[in-house]
Design a protein around this motif. Structure first.
Motif, PDB file in Angstrom:
ATOM      1  N   PRO A   5       0.755  -1.261  -0.102  1.00 13.53           N
ATOM      2  CA  PRO A   5      -0.103   0.080   0.055  1.00 13.53           C
ATOM      3  C   PRO A   5       0.758   1.210   0.005  1.00 13.53           C
ATOM      4  N   PHE A   6       2.070   1.257   0.747  1.00  7.69           N
ATOM      5  CA  PHE A   6       2.765   2.539   0.567  1.00  7.69           C
ATOM      6  C   PHE A   6       3.605   3.051  -0.623  1.00  7.69           C
ATOM      7  N   TYR A   7       3.327   2.221  -1.633  1.00  8.08           N
ATOM      8  CA  TYR A   7       3.602   2.497  -2.795  1.00  8.08           C
ATOM      9  C   TYR A   7       2.607   3.381  -3.768  1.00  8.08           C
ATOM     10  N   SER A   8       1.357   3.116  -3.324  1.00  2.00           N
ATOM     11  CA  SER A   8       0.292   3.621  -4.125  1.00  2.00           C
ATOM     12  C   SER A   8       0.411   5.111  -4.251  1.00  2.00           C
ATOM     13  N   ALA A   9       0.893   5.769  -3.407  1.00  2.00           N
ATOM     14  CA  ALA A   9       0.845   7.253  -3.345  1.00  2.00           C
ATOM     15  C   ALA A   9       1.855   7.865  -4.396  1.00  2.00           C
ATOM     16  N   THR A  11       2.878   6.282  -7.434  1.00  2.00           N
ATOM     17  CA  THR A  11       2.876   5.109  -8.422  1.00  2.00           C
ATOM     18  C   THR A  11       3.434   5.798  -9.548  1.00  2.00           C
ATOM     19  N   GLU A  12       3.120   6.852 -10.123  1.00  2.00           N
ATOM     20  CA  GLU A  12       3.621   7.562 -11.266  1.00  2.00           C
ATOM     21  C   GLU A  12       5.107   8.086 -11.144  1.00  2.00           C
ATOM     22  N   ASP A  13       5.254   8.780 -10.015  1.00  2.00           N
ATOM     23  CA  ASP A  13       6.734   9.012  -9.871  1.00  2.00           C
ATOM     24  C   ASP A  13       7.776   7.708  -9.719  1.00  2.00           C
ATOM     25  N   PHE A  14       7.293   6.602  -9.091  1.00  2.00           N
ATOM     26  CA  PHE A  14       7.950   5.185  -9.042  1.00  2.00           C
ATOM     27  C   PHE A  14       8.256   4.897 -10.611  1.00  2.00           C
ATOM     28  N   GLU A  15       7.317   5.168 -11.516  1.00  2.00           N
ATOM     29  CA  GLU A  15       7.378   4.709 -12.920  1.00  2.00           C
ATOM     30  C   GLU A  15       8.387   5.507 -13.579  1.00  2.00           C
ATOM     31  N   ALA A  16       8.277   6.879 -13.308  1.00  2.00           N
ATOM     32  CA  ALA A  16       9.029   7.807 -13.680  1.00  2.00           C
ATOM     33  C   ALA A  16      10.578   7.629 -13.472  1.00  2.00           C
ATOM     34  N   VAL A  17      10.826   7.048 -12.282  1.00  2.00           N
ATOM     35  CA  VAL A  17      12.377   6.785 -11.762  1.00  2.00           C
ATOM     36  C   VAL A  17      12.704   5.563 -12.495  1.00  2.00           C
ATOM     37  N   GLY A  44      13.519  -6.669  -6.156  1.00  2.00           N
ATOM     38  CA  GLY A  44      13.820  -5.893  -5.020  1.00  2.00           C
ATOM     39  C   GLY A  44      12.632  -4.755  -4.847  1.00  2.00           C
ATOM     40  N   LYS A  45      12.558  -4.375  -3.494  1.00  2.00           N
ATOM     41  CA  LYS A  45      11.503  -3.617  -3.257  1.00  2.00           C
ATOM     42  C   LYS A  45      11.904  -2.000  -3.428  1.00  2.00           C
ATOM     43  N   ARG A  46      13.126  -1.691  -3.794  1.00  2.00           N
ATOM     44  CA  ARG A  46      13.403  -0.371  -4.018  1.00  2.00           C
ATOM     45  C   ARG A  46      12.988   0.454  -3.069  1.00  2.00           C
ATOM     46  N   LEU A  47      13.267   0.347  -1.947  1.00  2.00           N
ATOM     47  CA  LEU A  47      13.044   1.089  -0.728  1.00  2.00           C
ATOM     48  C   LEU A  47      13.462   2.499  -0.459  1.00  2.00           C
ATOM     49  N   ARG A  48      14.725   2.427  -0.894  1.00  2.00           N
ATOM     50  CA  ARG A  48      15.417   3.773  -0.621  1.00  2.00           C
ATOM     51  C   ARG A  48      14.878   4.989  -1.644  1.00  2.00           C
ATOM     52  N   PRO A  49      14.786   4.401  -2.996  1.00  2.00           N
ATOM     53  CA  PRO A  49      14.281   5.661  -3.839  1.00  2.00           C
ATOM     54  C   PRO A  49      12.539   5.850  -3.296  1.00  2.00           C
ATOM     55  N   LEU A  50      11.988   4.712  -2.744  1.00  2.00           N
ATOM     56  CA  LEU A  50      10.613   5.051  -2.458  1.00  2.00           C
ATOM     57  C   LEU A  50      10.683   6.057  -1.375  1.00  2.00           C
ATOM     58  N   VAL A  51      11.483   5.866  -0.183  1.00  2.00           N
ATOM     59  CA  VAL A  51      11.587   6.966   0.848  1.00  2.00           C
ATOM     60  C   VAL A  51      11.872   8.424   0.142  1.00  2.00           C
ATOM     61  N   VAL A  52      12.731   8.328  -0.562  1.00  2.00           N
ATOM     62  CA  VAL A  52      12.947   9.589  -1.414  1.00  2.00           C
ATOM     63  C   VAL A  52      11.461  10.200  -1.658  1.00  2.00           C
ATOM     64  N   LEU A  53      10.842   9.639  -2.476  1.00  2.00           N
ATOM     65  CA  LEU A  53       9.779  10.154  -3.366  1.00  2.00           C
ATOM     66  C   LEU A  53       8.588  10.413  -2.264  1.00  2.00           C
ATOM     67  N   LEU A  54       8.559   9.550  -1.213  1.00  2.00           N
ATOM     68  CA  LEU A  54       7.484   9.776  -0.185  1.00  2.00           C
ATOM     69  C   LEU A  54       7.939  11.081   0.728  1.00  2.00           C
ATOM     70  N   ARG A 307       2.839  11.271   4.200  1.00  2.00           N
ATOM     71  CA  ARG A 307       3.169  10.947   5.277  1.00  2.00           C
ATOM     72  C   ARG A 307       2.677   9.515   5.916  1.00  2.00           C
ATOM     73  N   ASP A 308       1.424   9.383   5.654  1.00  2.00           N
ATOM     74  CA  ASP A 308       0.756   8.156   5.976  1.00  2.00           C
ATOM     75  C   ASP A 308       1.554   6.986   5.427  1.00  2.00           C
ATOM     76  N   SER A 309       1.808   7.145   4.270  1.00  2.00           N
ATOM     77  CA  SER A 309       2.856   5.869   3.632  1.00  2.00           C
ATOM     78  C   SER A 309       4.170   5.766   4.290  1.00  2.00           C
ATOM     79  N   LEU A 310       4.935   6.848   4.651  1.00  2.00           N
ATOM     80  CA  LEU A 310       6.004   6.725   5.504  1.00  2.00           C
ATOM     81  C   LEU A 310       5.728   5.971   6.775  1.00  2.00           C
ATOM     82  N   GLU A 311       4.483   6.179   7.353  1.00  2.00           N
ATOM     83  CA  GLU A 311       4.414   5.478   8.570  1.00  2.00           C
ATOM     84  C   GLU A 311       4.184   3.904   8.421  1.00  2.00           C
TER      85      GLU A 311
END
Length: 322
Positions: A5-9, A11-17, A44-54, A307-311
Motif C-alpha cells: 500500500p505505501f507505494y500507491s501514493a 505510483t507515477e513517480d515510481f514509474e518515472a524513476v 527487490g523492493k527499491r525502498l530507498r528511492p521510495l523513501v525519497v519520493l514519499l 506521511r501516512d505512507s511513510l508511517e
C-alpha cells in the motif's frame, strides 16, 4: 512488490524513476549495460528511492528533481550491492545468481564503480551543494561500515554497540541519506530536515534488525537468500551476540564456535539457541522501538497521504516475513 500500500501514493513517480534509471544505465561499453541492467532489473523492493519520493512529496516537492534524486540513491545502493557480493563471495541475491557469480569479480566491482560515478554525475546536474555534501558523506560512512564489518568477521568478541555502529553505517546510512536529502531538496524547515534524517536512520536500523531475525526464522525462497547466510560468513549479528551474552554457557560456547569457524554445520542447534535464549525476541523488540521512533519523527510533517505512507513503511519494516 509495488502492490504494497505505501507505494500507491507515488505510483507515477515510481514509474518515472524506473524509466530514468534505465536511461542513465546507458554506456558505450556493452558489458557495463549488461551487468547494470541485470542487477537493476533483479527486482527487490527499491525502498530507498521510495523513501525519497514519499519524503519529498510529504515536504511539498512537486517536480522531477525528486526522480533524479531517487535514481541517484538507487544507483548508490546498487553499487554497494555489487561490491558487497564480491566481498562476501555471495552467489545468490534476490533469488538468483549474483553478478559476480555470472561475470566474475573484476567486472562486478568496475560496474559498481560506474554506478557510483554516474550517481555523482547526476548529483552535479541537481546542483545542490547540500545534497552533494550529504551523499558524499553517506558514501564514506557506508564504506567505513563495510570495512568495520569485515574487520569483525569471525570475531566472537564483537559487542552490541559495535554491531549497531556497523548497521547504522552500512545499512541505515543510505535510508537516512534518502529521507534527509529529500527534505533538503524541498527546502524544508530545519526541524523537518532533522526529523526526516532521524526517520531514515531508525527505519534502516529496523529493517536490518528484522533481517537479522529472518536470517534464523525466515523462508529462503521468500527472502531470495539462504537462511543462515550471515552465520555461514562468520558475521556476529545481534541474535548471536545476545545469545552469547544471555544464553546458557553451552549456548554461548556453541555460538562462539560457530562464529569463529563460519559455515552452516551447526545451523540447527544455533537456530534453537537464538530462539530459546530470547535473542530473536530481543532483536525484534529493538526493531519495534526503532519503528516507533521513525513514526514519531513524522509528526513534524503536515498530514498527507505521503506521511501516512511513510508511517506504513515503518510499520511494514517490522511486520514483514521477507
Amino acid at each position: 512488490m509495488t502492490t504494497l500500500p505505501f507505494y500507491s501514493a507515488v505510483t507515477e513517480d515510481f514509474e518515472a524513476v524506473n524509466q530514468l534509471i534505465m536511461r542513465q544505465l546507458h554506456s558505450r561499453v556493452p558489458l557495463v549495460e549488461k551487468i547494470g541492467n541485470y542487477i537493476i532489473g533483479a527486482g527487490g523492493k527499491r525502498l530507498r528511492p521510495l523513501v525519497v519520493l514519499l519524503a519529498a512529496r510529504a515536504c511539498g516537492v512537486n517536480d522531477t528533481r525528486q526522480h533524479s534524486l531517487a535514481a541517484i540513491i538507487e544507483f548508490l545502493h546498487t553499487a554497494t550491492l555489487l561490491h558487497d557480493d564480491v566481498v562476501d563471495t555471495s552467489d545468490m541475491r534476490r533469488g538468483r545468481s549474483t553478478a559476480n557469480a555470472l561475470w566474475g569479480n573484476a567486472p562486478s566491482v568496475l560496474v559498481g564503480d560506474f554506478l557510483y560515478s554516474r550517481a555523482f554525475e547526476m548529483m552535479v546536474e541537481l546542483g545542490d551543494m547540500r545534497i552533494m555534501r550529504a551523499l558524499a558523506n553517506a558514501t564514506n560512512v557506508i564504506a567505513e561500515g563495510e570495512v568495520l564489518q569485515l574487520s569483525k568477521v569471525r570475531d566472537a568478541n564483537t559487542d552490541e554497540a559495535t554491531y549497531l555502529e556497523v548497521i547504522r553505517s552500512k545499512t541505515a546510512m543510505l535510508f537516512e541519506a534518502s529521507s534527509h536529502t529529500a527534505a533538503l531538496l524541498a527546502d524544508a524547515s530545519e526541524a523537518q530536515i532533522e526529523a526526516l534524517r532521524q526517520y531514515g536512520d531508525a527505519l534502516g536500523v529496523a529493517f536490518q534488525l528484522v533481517d537479522d531475525v529472518l536470517d534464523y526464522s525466515g523462508d529462503a525462497s521468500a527472502m531470495g537468500k539462504n537462511v543462515g547466510d550471515d552465520l555461514a560468513e562468520g558475521k556476529p549479528t545481534l541474535p548471536l551476540i545476545y545469545a552469547m551474552r544471555e544464553g546458557t554457557p553451552e549456548q554461548a560456547r556453541l555460538v562462539r564456535h560457530a562464529i569463529q569457524k563460519g559455515g552452516l554445520e551447526d545451523i540447527g542447534p544455533i537456530r534453537e539457541a537464538v530462539e530459546s535464549s530470547g535473542a530473536l525476541a530481543y532483536t525484534q523488540r529493538m526493531a519495534q522501538q526503532q519503528s516507533d521512533l521513525a513514526v514519531e519523527m513524522l509528526q513534524t510533517l503536515p498530514p498527507s497521504v505521503f506521511r501516512d505512507s511513510l508511517e506504513q513503511l515503518a510499520r511494514f519494516a517490522i511486520a514483514r516475513q521477507f
